[in-house]
Design an enzyme around this catalytic site. Structure first.
Site, PDB file in Angstrom:
ATOM      1  N   ASP A  52      23.312  64.534  27.942  1.00 45.72           N
ATOM      2  CA  ASP A  52      22.349  64.988  26.944  1.00 45.72           C
ATOM      3  C   ASP A  52      23.066  65.648  25.774  1.00 45.72           C
ATOM      4  O   ASP A  52      24.209  66.080  25.905  1.00 45.72           O
ATOM      5  CB  ASP A  52      21.383  65.998  27.554  1.00 45.72           C
ATOM      6  CG  ASP A  52      20.265  65.338  28.357  1.00 45.72           C
ATOM      7  OD1 ASP A  52      20.174  64.103  28.333  1.00 45.72           O
ATOM      8  OD2 ASP A  52      19.491  66.074  28.999  1.00 45.72           O
ATOM      9  N   LYS A  74      17.655  63.457  24.157  1.00 45.01           N
ATOM     10  CA  LYS A  74      16.285  63.569  23.654  1.00 45.01           C
ATOM     11  C   LYS A  74      16.316  64.632  22.562  1.00 45.01           C
ATOM     12  O   LYS A  74      16.334  65.823  22.839  1.00 45.01           O
ATOM     13  CB  LYS A  74      15.326  63.986  24.769  1.00 45.01           C
ATOM     14  CG  LYS A  74      15.083  62.938  25.844  1.00 45.01           C
ATOM     15  CD  LYS A  74      14.088  63.465  26.880  1.00 45.01           C
ATOM     16  CE  LYS A  74      13.686  62.391  27.865  1.00 45.01           C
ATOM     17  NZ  LYS A  74      14.774  61.980  28.740  1.00 45.01           N
ATOM     18  N   MET A 189      12.353  76.113  22.803  1.00 40.48           N
ATOM     19  CA  MET A 189      11.777  74.951  22.117  1.00 40.48           C
ATOM     20  C   MET A 189      10.599  75.358  21.228  1.00 40.48           C
ATOM     21  O   MET A 189       9.575  74.680  21.180  1.00 40.48           O
ATOM     22  CB  MET A 189      11.333  73.900  23.143  1.00 40.48           C
ATOM     23  CG  MET A 189      12.461  73.390  24.016  1.00 40.48           C
ATOM     24  SD  MET A 189      11.942  72.175  25.262  1.00 40.48           S
ATOM     25  CE  MET A 189      11.097  73.259  26.429  1.00 40.48           C
TER      26      MET A 189
END
Length: 259
Positions: A52, A74, A189
């Site tokens: 990632d 992602k 996030m």
């Protein structure tokens, strides 16, 4: 490689990552020195690494030429590899007899899809092992000098995903309860939605003067910590050009450790 004996590691490869199996590895908050020893051993014997964008990127430059490195990042509101494709890749390489490491940033079972991957692998008959990583909502504030709890000040903390705003019907957060909590609130996030989150918390009773700290790119050389309040955070995000990855710490501890 990694300061470990390659010969010794390869002699014990089957006990670290057996051929035809998968290790789900948490890489910690970003600094390559904060990965666990078990994680380094798994990377050292891997044939395939699915990585990632938040995993410590410096470590993949240490892999041998035989290692297949697959970018399955992602990116927030950007390019993203479908989870079903990631699952298929892990199953395919494991069935070829490869030693597979799924390498994520932070801890893959905290706002990650670690459990989904365990289920997918087990349903395909693939043996899977989990090696946890330092989880960023705890490690990053601490590295920035902000305690998560403090004796005599508070006894609890809550970690929340901010990828969905409070007004979104898909949110699973009890915002009313969150606003009434007296412990530390930690948001991940949340850069894109923090304006709405802060407004909602204030509307539901959280004082606007509640201390708030933003730790941007925690554990990396570019790390910076910004101190503000819940009521001012939206203005500060714009003024300071805050972008992901960033962690928001809300509560009395956010004022501790300030210069």
């Amino acid at each position: 490689m990694f300061g470990l004996s390659d010969e010794t590691l390869m002699q014990n490869a089957d006990s670290i990552v057996p051929a035809g199996s998968v290790v789900l590895l948490g890489g910690g908050p970003g600094d390559p020195e904060l990965i666990t020893l078990a994680g380094l051993k798994a990377l050292a014997v891997a044939d395939v690494v699915l990585i990632d964008h938040l995993a410590p990127q410096e470590l993949h430059r240490e892999f041998g030429p035989h290692v297949e490195i697959i970018d399955v990042a992602k990116h927030p509101r950007g390019k993203a590899v479908a989870q079903s494709h990631i699952n298929d890749l892990m199953v395919d390489r494991a069935k070829r007899g490869k030693r597979v490491v799924r390498f994520k940033g932070g801890e893959g079972f905290v706002f990650g899809r670690g459990y989904e991957e365990v289920v997918a692998l087990q349903e395909s008959g693939i043996s899977v092992r989990v090696i946890p990583g330092l989880t960023s909502p705890v490690a990053v504030p601490v590295l920035a000098g902000i305690p998560i709890t403090a004796r005599g000040l508070l006894h609890d903390f809550t970690v929340v995903s901010g990828h969905v705003p409070p007004s979104d019907p898909s949110t699973l957060v009890n915002w009313e309860a969150l606003a009434k909590m007296t412990g530390t609130l930690i948001f991940l996030m949340a850069v894109h939605n923090m304006s709405a989150i802060s407004a909602t918390l204030i509307d539901l009773g959280k004082p606007a003067e509640t201390p708030l700290a933003i730790v941007v790119e925690g554990s990396l050389p570019s790390e910076r910590t910004i101190r503000t309040t819940l009521g001012e955070v939206a203005t500060v995000i714009e003024r300071e050009s805050v972008s992901a990855p960033a962690i928001f710490v809300i509560g009395a501890v956010a004022a501790l450790g300030a210069a």
